[in-house]
Design an enzyme around this catalytic site. Structure first.
Site, short mmCIF file in Angstrom:
data_model
loop_
_atom_site.label_atom_id
_atom_site.label_comp_id
_atom_site.label_asym_id
_atom_site.label_seq_id
_atom_site.Cartn_x
_atom_site.Cartn_y
_atom_site.Cartn_z
N TYR A 138 0.81 -1.22 0.00
CA TYR A 138 0.00 0.00 0.00
C TYR A 138 0.85 1.27 0.00
O TYR A 138 0.30 2.37 -0.13
CB TYR A 138 -0.92 0.02 1.23
CG TYR A 138 -2.17 -0.81 1.08
CD1 TYR A 138 -2.09 -2.20 0.96
CD2 TYR A 138 -3.42 -0.21 1.06
CE1 TYR A 138 -3.24 -2.96 0.83
CE2 TYR A 138 -4.58 -0.97 0.93
CZ TYR A 138 -4.49 -2.34 0.81
OH TYR A 138 -5.63 -3.08 0.68
N LYS A 190 4.32 -15.20 4.42
CA LYS A 190 4.56 -16.04 3.25
C LYS A 190 6.08 -16.21 3.14
O LYS A 190 6.70 -15.77 2.18
CB LYS A 190 3.96 -15.36 2.00
CG LYS A 190 3.93 -16.24 0.76
CD LYS A 190 2.92 -17.36 0.80
CE LYS A 190 3.10 -18.27 -0.40
NZ LYS A 190 2.26 -19.49 -0.34
N ASP A 223 -1.88 -18.32 2.73
CA ASP A 223 -2.82 -19.21 2.03
C ASP A 223 -3.37 -20.27 2.99
O ASP A 223 -4.56 -20.59 2.98
CB ASP A 223 -2.17 -19.85 0.79
CG ASP A 223 -0.77 -20.40 1.03
OD1 ASP A 223 -0.19 -20.15 2.12
OD2 ASP A 223 -0.25 -21.10 0.14
N ASP A 247 -5.72 -6.99 4.57
CA ASP A 247 -6.90 -6.56 3.82
C ASP A 247 -7.69 -7.78 3.37
O ASP A 247 -8.91 -7.84 3.52
CB ASP A 247 -6.45 -5.74 2.60
CG ASP A 247 -7.63 -5.28 1.76
OD1 ASP A 247 -8.60 -4.79 2.35
OD2 ASP A 247 -7.57 -5.44 0.53
N ASP A 251 -11.59 -9.60 5.01
CA ASP A 251 -12.85 -9.78 4.29
C ASP A 251 -13.36 -11.21 4.52
O ASP A 251 -14.56 -11.44 4.74
CB ASP A 251 -12.69 -9.52 2.79
CG ASP A 251 -13.04 -8.08 2.42
OD1 ASP A 251 -12.91 -7.19 3.29
OD2 ASP A 251 -13.46 -7.82 1.26
C1 IPM Z 1 -10.35 -1.70 3.61
C2 IPM Z 1 -10.63 -1.32 2.17
C3 IPM Z 1 -9.55 -0.34 1.73
C4 IPM Z 1 -8.22 -1.09 1.79
C5 IPM Z 1 -9.78 0.27 0.35
C6 IPM Z 1 -11.13 0.95 0.24
C7 IPM Z 1 -8.69 1.24 -0.03
O1 IPM Z 1 -10.71 -2.42 1.35
O2 IPM Z 1 -10.38 -0.81 4.47
O3 IPM Z 1 -10.12 -2.89 3.85
O4 IPM Z 1 -7.83 -1.75 0.83
O5 IPM Z 1 -7.56 -0.99 2.82
MN MN Z 2 -10.55 -4.30 2.42
#
Ligand code: IPM
Ligand code: MN
Length: 356
Positions: A138, A190, A223, A247, A251
Site C-alpha cells: 500500500y 509467506k 494461504d 486486507d 474480508d
Molecule cells: C479496507 C478497504 C480499503 C483497503 C480500500 C477501500 C482502499 O478495502 O479498508 O479494507 O484496501 O484498505
Molecule cells: Mn478491504
C-alpha cells in the site's frame, strides 16, 4: 471534571451517512446512560463534495481530524468517481498522514448470527486481526516503464521497515496479552516465497516475542490461514500480518462472523489519532433504501468507546447489540433483516435505555 471528547464525524459516501446516523443515535443514548461527554464536528468529505467542488481532502482537514480524540467514519467510494481517487485521496491519505499504523479488526461471531461455516458457533470464532496499516504494497512505491507499449513494465513494491514491522508486532503482542484468551499470537506471512519481507517480519516477531514469554508464538502462511479460518477458526486468538494480507483475510473474517453487516474496524495510532469505521464500504446499491445493516457502524462506535477507555459505555453497546441480534433480527444481510436501518438503531437505543 470528566473529559469531554472531541469526535470528528465523516459520514462519507453511499450508505455511510445512514449507518453513521444510527451509530450517533446509539452514542448519544449510551453517553447519557454512562455519563460520557463529547462534541461532534461533522465533515462532508466524499464523492459528492468531490464531484461538486473538485476538493478531496485538504491538508487543514487532515490536521483537524488528527487533533480529535477519535474520528467516526461511514464509508468512502462513489459510483461516479473513478475507483482509487477517493479511496486513496481520503481513506489511505488519512491512514498514512496520521500514521494510523494499526488496523484492528475483530472477528467475533455473536450468538444468534449465522455463519456460513458448518458446525461452528460463537465459541469457535473470536479472534482479532492486527493489520499493519501504513506500509507494504500500500505504500505506493513503484511505477511504470514504457507505459502503454507492448514492452510495458509495472512495478509495485512492498515496503517493510523494521520500525513499522516492530511497532505493529509489539501492538499485537500487547493486544493478545490484554485479550487474555488463548494467549496465542499467529504471524500470518509467506516466508516460503516472500523471503525478504517476511524474513524481516519473522525475525522481528521472535525478537519482540522474547519479551512476551506468556504469549505463544505461532506462524502460518497466508494461504494456509485462509484454509484454517474456514476449517478451524478456533485455532486463532490474535493474528498479526502486513497490509495486503490483512486486507484480504479480514474480508474472509467478516464473512465467517456473519457478513459486512456486523464487521467493524479501527485505524489506530496508539500514541495519537484513530478512525473507526464499518469495513463494508459504501454499498451504492443499498443507498437511501433504509435496508443497510447499521450494526457494523454501531460496533465501530463500540470500538471507539473502548479506545477512549469508556469501557462501561462500550459494554452497554455490545450487550444491546447482542439483544437486538437475538430477539429482533432475522439475519445480518441488508434488506433481509426484517427491520429497517433506523429501526435497528432504535432498538439498540431501547435496550441501552432499558438495560441495568
Ligand atoms: C479496507 C478497504 C480499503 C483497503 C480500500 C477501500 C482502499 O478495502 O479498508 O479494507 O484496501 O484498505
Ligand atoms: Mn478491504
Amino acid at each position: 471534571m470528566k473529559k469531554k471528547f472531541q469526535i470528528g464525524v465523516v459520514p462519507g459516501d453511499g450508505t455511510g451517512p445512514e449507518v453513521v446516523a444510527e451509530g450517533l443515535k446509539v452514542l448519544k443514548a449510551v453517553a447519557e446512560k454512562a455519563g460520557v461527554g463529547y462534541d461532534l464536528t461533522h465533515y462532508d468529505f466524499g464523492g459528492e463534495r468531490y464531484l461538486k467542488t473538485g476538493e478531496i481532502l485538504p491538508d487543514s482537514a487532515i490536521q483537524e481530524l488528527g487533533q480529535m480524540d477519535a474520528v467516526y467514519l461511514g464509508a468512502i467510494g462513489h459510483p461516479d468517481v473513478k475507483p482509487g481517487i477517493l479511496e486513496k485521496g481520503i481513506l489511505l491519505n488519512l491512514r498514512f498522514s496520521l500514521d494510523l499504523y494499526i488496523n484492528l479488526r475483530p472477528v467475533k461471531l455473536y450468538p444468534g448470527v449465522d455463519t456460513p461455516l458448518k458446525d461452528k458457533g460463537p465459541q469457535h470464532i473470536d479472534f482479532d486481526v492486527v493489520r499493519e496499516n501504513t506500509e507494504g504494497l500500500y505504500a505506493g512505491s513503484g511505477g511504470f516503464l514504457k507505459k502503454n507499449t507492448l514492452d510495458e513494465i509495472a512495478v509495485q513494491e512492498s515496503i517493510n521497515t523494521r520500525k513499522g514491522v516492530e511497532r505493529c508486532i509489539r501492538y499485537a503482542f500487547e493486544c493478545c496479552r490484554k485479550k487474555n484468551r488463548n494467549k496465542k499470537l499467529t504471524l500470518c506471512g509467506k516466508t516460503n516465497v516472500l523471503t525478504y519481507a517476511f524474513d524481516l517480519w519473522e525475525r522481528v516477531f521472535h525478537e519482540v516475542g522474547e519479551t512476551y514469554p506468556d504469549i505463544e508464538q505461532d506462524y502460518a502462511h497466508v494461504d494456509a490461514i485462509c484454509m484454517w479460518m474456514v476449517k478451524n477458526p478456533e485455532w486463532f486468538d490474535v493474528i498479526v500480518t502486513d497490509n495486503m494480507f490483512g486486507d484480504i483475510i479480514t474480508d474472509l473474517g467478516a464473512m465467517i462472523q456473519g457478513g459486512m453487516g456486523i464487521a467493524a474496524g479501527g485505524n489506530i495510532n496508539p500514541e495519537g489519532a484513530a478512525i473507526f469505521e464499518p469495513i463494508g464500504g459504501s454499498a451504492p446499491k443499498y443507498t437511501g433504501k433504509n435496508i443497510i445493516n447499521p450494526l457494523a457502524a454501531i460496533m465501530a462506535g463500540q470500538m471507539m468507546l473502548t479506545y477512549l477507555e469508556e469501557s462501561e459505555a462500550a459494554d452497554l453497546v455490545e450487550k444491546a447489540v447482542m439483544k437486538v441480534i437475538q430477539h429482533d433480527m432475522k439475519t445480518m444481510d441488508a434488506g433481509k433483516m426484517g427491520l429497517g436501518t433506523s429501526k435497528v438503531g432504535d432498538l439498540v437505543v431501547k435496550y441501552i435505555r432499558d438495560g441495568e
